[in-house]
Design an enzyme around this catalytic site. Structure first.
Site, PDB file in Angstrom:
ATOM      1  N   ALA A  77      38.704  45.463  40.551  1.00  0.00           N
ATOM      2  CA  ALA A  77      38.685  46.797  39.488  1.00  0.00           C
ATOM      3  C   ALA A  77      39.385  47.875  40.119  1.00  0.00           C
ATOM      4  O   ALA A  77      39.575  48.141  41.261  1.00  0.00           O
ATOM      5  CB  ALA A  77      37.398  47.218  39.117  1.00  0.00           C
ATOM      6  N   PHE A  78      40.352  48.651  39.070  1.00  0.00           N
ATOM      7  CA  PHE A  78      40.898  49.728  39.638  1.00  0.00           C
ATOM      8  C   PHE A  78      42.119  49.477  40.963  1.00  0.00           C
ATOM      9  O   PHE A  78      42.081  50.309  41.710  1.00  0.00           O
ATOM     10  CB  PHE A  78      39.981  50.882  40.072  1.00  0.00           C
ATOM     11  CG  PHE A  78      39.046  51.264  39.018  1.00  0.00           C
ATOM     12  CD1 PHE A  78      39.428  51.694  37.768  1.00  0.00           C
ATOM     13  CD2 PHE A  78      37.595  50.968  39.078  1.00  0.00           C
ATOM     14  CE1 PHE A  78      38.483  51.695  36.799  1.00  0.00           C
ATOM     15  CE2 PHE A  78      36.762  51.025  38.182  1.00  0.00           C
ATOM     16  CZ  PHE A  78      37.155  51.489  36.992  1.00  0.00           C
ATOM     17  N   ARG A  79      42.410  48.247  40.750  1.00  0.00           N
ATOM     18  CA  ARG A  79      43.450  47.864  41.838  1.00  0.00           C
ATOM     19  C   ARG A  79      42.769  47.861  43.150  1.00  0.00           C
ATOM     20  O   ARG A  79      43.869  47.758  44.071  1.00  0.00           O
ATOM     21  CB  ARG A  79      44.642  48.747  42.068  1.00  0.00           C
ATOM     22  CG  ARG A  79      45.423  49.176  40.590  1.00  0.00           C
ATOM     23  CD  ARG A  79      45.785  48.004  39.713  1.00  0.00           C
ATOM     24  NE  ARG A  79      46.973  47.321  40.564  1.00  0.00           N
ATOM     25  CZ  ARG A  79      47.607  45.965  40.297  1.00  0.00           C
ATOM     26  NH1 ARG A  79      47.082  45.490  39.020  1.00  0.00           N
ATOM     27  NH2 ARG A  79      48.565  45.630  40.788  1.00  0.00           N
ATOM     28  N   LEU A  80      41.617  47.757  43.475  1.00  0.00           N
ATOM     29  CA  LEU A  80      40.917  47.532  44.787  1.00  0.00           C
ATOM     30  C   LEU A  80      40.769  45.939  45.041  1.00  0.00           C
ATOM     31  O   LEU A  80      39.653  45.633  44.873  1.00  0.00           O
ATOM     32  CB  LEU A  80      39.880  48.232  44.927  1.00  0.00           C
ATOM     33  CG  LEU A  80      39.984  49.839  44.759  1.00  0.00           C
ATOM     34  CD1 LEU A  80      38.510  50.637  44.838  1.00  0.00           C
ATOM     35  CD2 LEU A  80      40.849  50.572  45.845  1.00  0.00           C
ATOM     36  N   HIS A  81      41.780  45.353  45.109  1.00  0.00           N
ATOM     37  CA  HIS A  81      41.658  43.952  45.442  1.00  0.00           C
ATOM     38  C   HIS A  81      41.111  43.483  46.672  1.00  0.00           C
ATOM     39  O   HIS A  81      41.219  44.244  47.664  1.00  0.00           O
ATOM     40  CB  HIS A  81      43.324  43.449  45.283  1.00  0.00           C
ATOM     41  CG  HIS A  81      43.961  43.868  43.978  1.00  0.00           C
ATOM     42  ND1 HIS A  81      43.544  43.937  42.855  1.00  0.00           N
ATOM     43  CD2 HIS A  81      45.369  44.538  43.998  1.00  0.00           C
ATOM     44  CE1 HIS A  81      44.546  44.266  42.072  1.00  0.00           C
ATOM     45  NE2 HIS A  81      45.373  44.940  42.878  1.00  0.00           N
TER      46      HIS A  81
END
Length: 210
Positions: free
Chosen positions: A187-191
């Protein structure tokens, strides 16, 4: 099939895979899960090579086997990728499974598979695919679709009901990984990203910033 949105992505990113020590076994698990969720060809992978001028080239191929020794795909050796791999025997693979929001990147040197291994795989292909391997002059100019169909018909007549041997210009390559990277959407590019590199008889695992 519903694609994962931001909320679903957060559920997918458990982080559990980041503690695994065997990337080949982990890849097998991810591939199995992709085969259950991807609508077509979960084993499809982008293969990147370079040509004689050092220009990159990429195309989709199908993974046909993997184990601790490497990742195997097959091609016409006289095709563009076949010639590029013969001249520069290094490559990169990128699997992207959109239904799972996952990616795996692999790179390393490539080497030809043994002839008996290529023979066994070729014999397992559908008959028309084996005929197609003889009929196609892969990557070279084709004057018309009719010309291809005519070549297929000629090879079909030539082999009749008999066996179809592997063409001498058709075989496989095995990519021996020097790096395997797993990416899981967050989520939110926090891969979650984890890179494995060979170390001794095992693998060095390292988490990466997304």
């Amino acid at each position: 099939m519903k694609l994962p949105g931001k909320d679903a992505s957060a559920e997918l990113t458990s982080g559990d895979f980041t503690e695994r020590g065997d990337p080949v076994a982990l890849f097998g698990e991810w591939l199995n899960e992709a085969e259950a969720s991807e609508p077509v060809d979960a084993n499809a992978v982008a293969l990147a090579t370079v040509d004689a001028d050092g220009m990159p080239d990429v195309r989709m191929v199908l993974l046909k086997g993997f184990d601790e020794a490497g990742f195997v795909f097959y091609t016409n050796l006289e095709s563009r990728k076949g010639e590029q791999l013969a001249a520069h025997p290094k490559a990169a693979l990128c699997f992207h499974w959109k239904s799972l929001a996952r990616q795996v990147r692999i790179r390393g040197p490539v080497s030809p598979v043994p002839g008996e291994e290529a023979d066994a795989y070729f014999a397992s292909r559908p008959r028309l695919s084996r005929i197609g391997a003889w009929a196609s002059r892969q990557s070279r100019p084709l004057e018309s679709r009719f010309a291809l169909e005519k070549a297929v018909a000629a090879e079909t007549a030539r082999f009749g009901a008999g066996s179809i041997p592997r063409p001498p210009y058709w075989s496989g390559f095995r990519l021996s990984p020097v790096q395997i990277e797993f990416w899981n959407n967050g989520a939110f590019r926090l891969h979650d990203r984890v890179r494995f590199t060979p170390q001794g008889d095992g693998w060095l695992r390292q988490r990466l910033y997304p």
